[in-house]
Design a protein around this motif. Structure first.
Motif, PDB file in Angstrom:
ATOM      1  N   LEU A  54       0.831  -1.200   0.000  1.00 14.60           N
ATOM      2  CA  LEU A  54       0.000   0.000   0.000  1.00 14.60           C
ATOM      3  C   LEU A  54       0.867   1.252   0.000  1.00 14.60           C
ATOM      4  CD1 LEU A  54      -2.768  -1.040   2.546  1.00 14.60           C
ATOM      5  CD2 LEU A  54      -2.805  -1.178   0.051  1.00 14.60           C
ATOM      6  N   SER A  55       0.523   2.166  -0.854  1.00 13.17           N
ATOM      7  CA  SER A  55       1.302   3.381  -1.024  1.00 13.17           C
ATOM      8  C   SER A  55       1.198   4.291   0.192  1.00 13.17           C
ATOM      9  CB  SER A  55       0.792   4.135  -2.262  1.00 13.17           C
ATOM     10  OG  SER A  55       1.390   5.394  -2.350  1.00 13.17           O
ATOM     11  N   HIS A  56       2.315   4.920   0.524  1.00 14.05           N
ATOM     12  CA  HIS A  56       2.278   5.959   1.558  1.00 14.05           C
ATOM     13  C   HIS A  56       2.785   7.261   0.965  1.00 14.05           C
ATOM     14  CE1 HIS A  56       5.994   3.674   1.880  1.00 14.05           C
ATOM     15  NE2 HIS A  56       6.589   4.752   2.312  1.00 14.05           N
ATOM     16  N   ASP A  57       2.839   7.290  -0.358  1.00 14.07           N
ATOM     17  CA  ASP A  57       3.222   8.493  -1.080  1.00 14.07           C
ATOM     18  C   ASP A  57       1.990   9.383  -1.264  1.00 14.07           C
ATOM     19  OD1 ASP A  57       5.790   7.508  -1.281  1.00 14.07           O
ATOM     20  OD2 ASP A  57       5.375   6.487  -3.171  1.00 14.07           O
ATOM     21  N   TYR A  58       2.128  10.363  -2.129  1.00 11.00           N
ATOM     22  CA  TYR A  58       1.041  11.299  -2.393  1.00 11.00           C
ATOM     23  C   TYR A  58      -0.225  10.558  -2.826  1.00 11.00           C
ATOM     24  CZ  TYR A  58      -1.805  14.741  -4.758  1.00 11.00           C
ATOM     25  OH  TYR A  58      -2.854  15.515  -5.138  1.00 11.00           O
ATOM     26  N   VAL A  59      -1.352  11.048  -2.356  1.00  7.85           N
ATOM     27  CA  VAL A  59      -2.643  10.486  -2.736  1.00  7.85           C
ATOM     28  C   VAL A  59      -3.577  11.630  -3.113  1.00  7.85           C
ATOM     29  CG1 VAL A  59      -3.610  10.488  -0.405  1.00  7.85           C
ATOM     30  CG2 VAL A  59      -4.413   8.825  -2.038  1.00  7.85           C
ATOM     31  N   GLU A  60      -4.467  11.375  -4.057  1.00  7.17           N
ATOM     32  CA  GLU A  60      -5.430  12.394  -4.448  1.00  7.17           C
ATOM     33  C   GLU A  60      -6.402  12.634  -3.297  1.00  7.17           C
ATOM     34  OE1 GLU A  60      -8.881  12.960  -7.801  1.00  7.17           O
ATOM     35  OE2 GLU A  60      -7.078  11.839  -8.346  1.00  7.17           O
ATOM     36  N   LYS A  61      -6.521  13.881  -2.898  1.00  6.23           N
ATOM     37  CA  LYS A  61      -7.363  14.232  -1.734  1.00  6.23           C
ATOM     38  C   LYS A  61      -8.846  14.128  -2.073  1.00  6.23           C
ATOM     39  CE  LYS A  61      -6.526  16.048   1.541  1.00  6.23           C
ATOM     40  NZ  LYS A  61      -6.360  16.906   2.539  1.00  6.23           N
ATOM     41  N   VAL A  62      -9.615  13.670  -1.093  1.00 12.32           N
ATOM     42  CA  VAL A  62     -11.073  13.717  -1.178  1.00 12.32           C
ATOM     43  C   VAL A  62     -11.565  14.696  -0.124  1.00 12.32           C
ATOM     44  CG1 VAL A  62     -11.275  11.361  -2.066  1.00 12.32           C
ATOM     45  CG2 VAL A  62     -11.438  11.762   0.384  1.00 12.32           C
ATOM     46  N   ASP A  63     -12.728  15.215  -0.335  1.00 10.42           N
ATOM     47  CA  ASP A  63     -13.337  16.153   0.601  1.00 10.42           C
ATOM     48  C   ASP A  63     -13.937  15.372   1.778  1.00 10.42           C
ATOM     49  OD1 ASP A  63     -14.332  19.095   0.854  1.00 10.42           O
ATOM     50  OD2 ASP A  63     -16.097  17.847   1.310  1.00 10.42           O
ATOM     51  N   PRO A 136      -6.433  22.869   6.822  1.00 10.23           N
ATOM     52  CA  PRO A 136      -7.252  22.407   5.695  1.00 10.23           C
ATOM     53  C   PRO A 136      -6.524  21.420   4.779  1.00 10.23           C
ATOM     54  CG  PRO A 136      -7.317  24.812   5.861  1.00 10.23           C
ATOM     55  CD  PRO A 136      -6.300  24.320   6.841  1.00 10.23           C
ATOM     56  N   ASP A 137      -5.200  21.514   4.698  1.00 12.51           N
ATOM     57  CA  ASP A 137      -4.449  20.582   3.852  1.00 12.51           C
ATOM     58  C   ASP A 137      -4.422  19.166   4.428  1.00 12.51           C
ATOM     59  OD1 ASP A 137      -3.856  22.607   2.061  1.00 12.51           O
ATOM     60  OD2 ASP A 137      -1.972  23.117   3.054  1.00 12.51           O
ATOM     61  N   SER A 138      -4.671  19.024   5.725  1.00 11.32           N
ATOM     62  CA  SER A 138      -4.637  17.714   6.374  1.00 11.32           C
ATOM     63  C   SER A 138      -6.017  17.106   6.530  1.00 11.32           C
ATOM     64  CB  SER A 138      -3.993  17.833   7.757  1.00 11.32           C
ATOM     65  OG  SER A 138      -2.666  18.264   7.628  1.00 11.32           O
ATOM     66  N   GLN A 139      -7.050  17.819   6.143  1.00 14.09           N
ATOM     67  CA  GLN A 139      -8.408  17.302   6.309  1.00 14.09           C
ATOM     68  C   GLN A 139      -8.637  16.082   5.419  1.00 14.09           C
ATOM     69  OE1 GLN A 139     -11.180  20.572   5.820  1.00 14.09           O
ATOM     70  NE2 GLN A 139     -10.974  21.104   7.958  1.00 14.09           N
ATOM     71  N   ALA A 140      -9.349  15.122   5.971  1.00 14.55           N
ATOM     72  CA  ALA A 140      -9.738  13.888   5.273  1.00 14.55           C
ATOM     73  C   ALA A 140      -8.536  13.105   4.738  1.00 14.55           C
ATOM     74  CB  ALA A 140     -10.725  14.197   4.146  1.00 14.55           C
ATOM     75  N   MET A 141      -7.411  13.204   5.415  1.00 13.72           N
ATOM     76  CA  MET A 141      -6.200  12.522   4.947  1.00 13.72           C
ATOM     77  C   MET A 141      -6.378  11.002   4.987  1.00 13.72           C
ATOM     78  SD  MET A 141      -3.310  13.082   3.587  1.00 13.72           S
ATOM     79  CE  MET A 141      -3.020  14.787   3.928  1.00 13.72           C
ATOM     80  N   ILE A 142      -6.817  10.456   6.117  1.00 14.84           N
ATOM     81  CA  ILE A 142      -7.009   9.006   6.226  1.00 14.84           C
ATOM     82  C   ILE A 142      -8.086   8.558   5.241  1.00 14.84           C
ATOM     83  CG2 ILE A 142      -7.700   7.110   7.760  1.00 14.84           C
ATOM     84  CD1 ILE A 142      -4.985   8.171   8.526  1.00 14.84           C
ATOM     85  N   LYS A 143      -9.169   9.316   5.134  1.00 17.98           N
ATOM     86  CA  LYS A 143     -10.244   8.989   4.198  1.00 17.98           C
ATOM     87  C   LYS A 143      -9.709   8.934   2.771  1.00 17.98           C
ATOM     88  CE  LYS A 143     -14.914  10.420   2.911  1.00 17.98           C
ATOM     89  NZ  LYS A 143     -16.053  11.287   3.251  1.00 17.98           N
ATOM     90  N   SER A 144      -8.837   9.859   2.419  1.00 19.37           N
ATOM     91  CA  SER A 144      -8.248   9.887   1.077  1.00 19.37           C
ATOM     92  C   SER A 144      -7.403   8.643   0.824  1.00 19.37           C
ATOM     93  CB  SER A 144      -7.393  11.141   0.900  1.00 19.37           C
ATOM     94  OG  SER A 144      -8.168  12.304   1.026  1.00 19.37           O
ATOM     95  N   TYR A 145      -6.613   8.251   1.823  1.00 18.91           N
ATOM     96  CA  TYR A 145      -5.792   7.057   1.661  1.00 18.91           C
ATOM     97  C   TYR A 145      -6.641   5.794   1.604  1.00 18.91           C
ATOM     98  CZ  TYR A 145      -1.215   9.223   1.877  1.00 18.91           C
ATOM     99  OH  TYR A 145      -0.083   9.943   1.569  1.00 18.91           O
TER     100      TYR A 145
END
Length: 193
Positions: A54-63, A136-145
């Motif tokens: 599983l990637s731990h690099d950049y991921v496309e953010k979701v709201d 705001p840049d850290s919002q929904a980080m786990i959800k995005s991953y």
């Protein structure tokens, strides 16, 4: 200056230099020689031990308010609809609240492995919405991953944001592949009919 001049100048500068013996190379703080072969073997073993792809690099953010949904080809529309509506019994649950991305990565990978090993077909992963994070840049980080990781796992057939009574936008239902054992049991039941 031409190439011949440069070569002769270099030869003059390095004249008399002797290469160090392998035993004379010390890179450690306490003068201990570094065993490069042992380090190479350890690096290879560590890479093999971490089968988590599983990637731990950049991921496309979701709201935080986005609905997550995914269905592999072959999953019937009726099955996906029942999953989306929360009509399947939840056999296992993973809560990722208060976890870092690195912790969540390990937990999700292990959770999916455990579900497959124990013939679990439907589970729920509670990831939180991530809307209370001040940055705001850290919002929904786990959800995005989660949105990325679940798509990357071959054993995940489908997932969808949970119904409100199961966590709503902060959780996701996950449908897993049938294990070989479960497939065989279904085949045997069908043969007896």
């Amino acid at each position: 200056m031409n190439d011949d001049d440069e070569a002769s100048l270099f030869a003059q500068e390095v004249a008399g230099i002797q290469p160090l013996a392998k035993s004379e190379v010390y890179l450690g703080k306490k003068g201990a020689p570094v065993d490069f072969q042992a380090r190479k073997r350890a690096a290879i073993m560590a890479k093999e031990a971490d089968s988590n792809h599983l990637s731990h690099d950049y991921v496309e953010k979701v709201d935080p308010n986005d609905v997550l949904e995914y269905k592999r080809s072959g999953v019937q529309d009726g099955v996906f609809k029942r999953l989306r509506q929360g009509k399947y019994g939840i056999e296992s649950r993973l809560d990722l609240h208060q976890r870092t991305v690195a912790q969540a990565r390990e937990l999700v990978y292990q959770f999916v492995e455990d579900c497959m090993r124990n013939d679990i077909r439907v589970a729920i992963i509670v990831h939180g919405k991530g809307d209370r994070t001040p940055n705001p840049d850290s919002q929904a980080m786990i959800k995005s991953y989660i949105n990325k990781w679940l798509r990357d796992l071959d054993s995940v057939m489908a997932f969808h944001t949970a119904q409100r009574y199961h966590g709503g936008l902060g959780a996701v239902y996950v449908l897993f592949k049938k294990s070989e054992k479960a497939r065989l049991e279904n085949w045997e039941k069908a043969q007896k009919r």
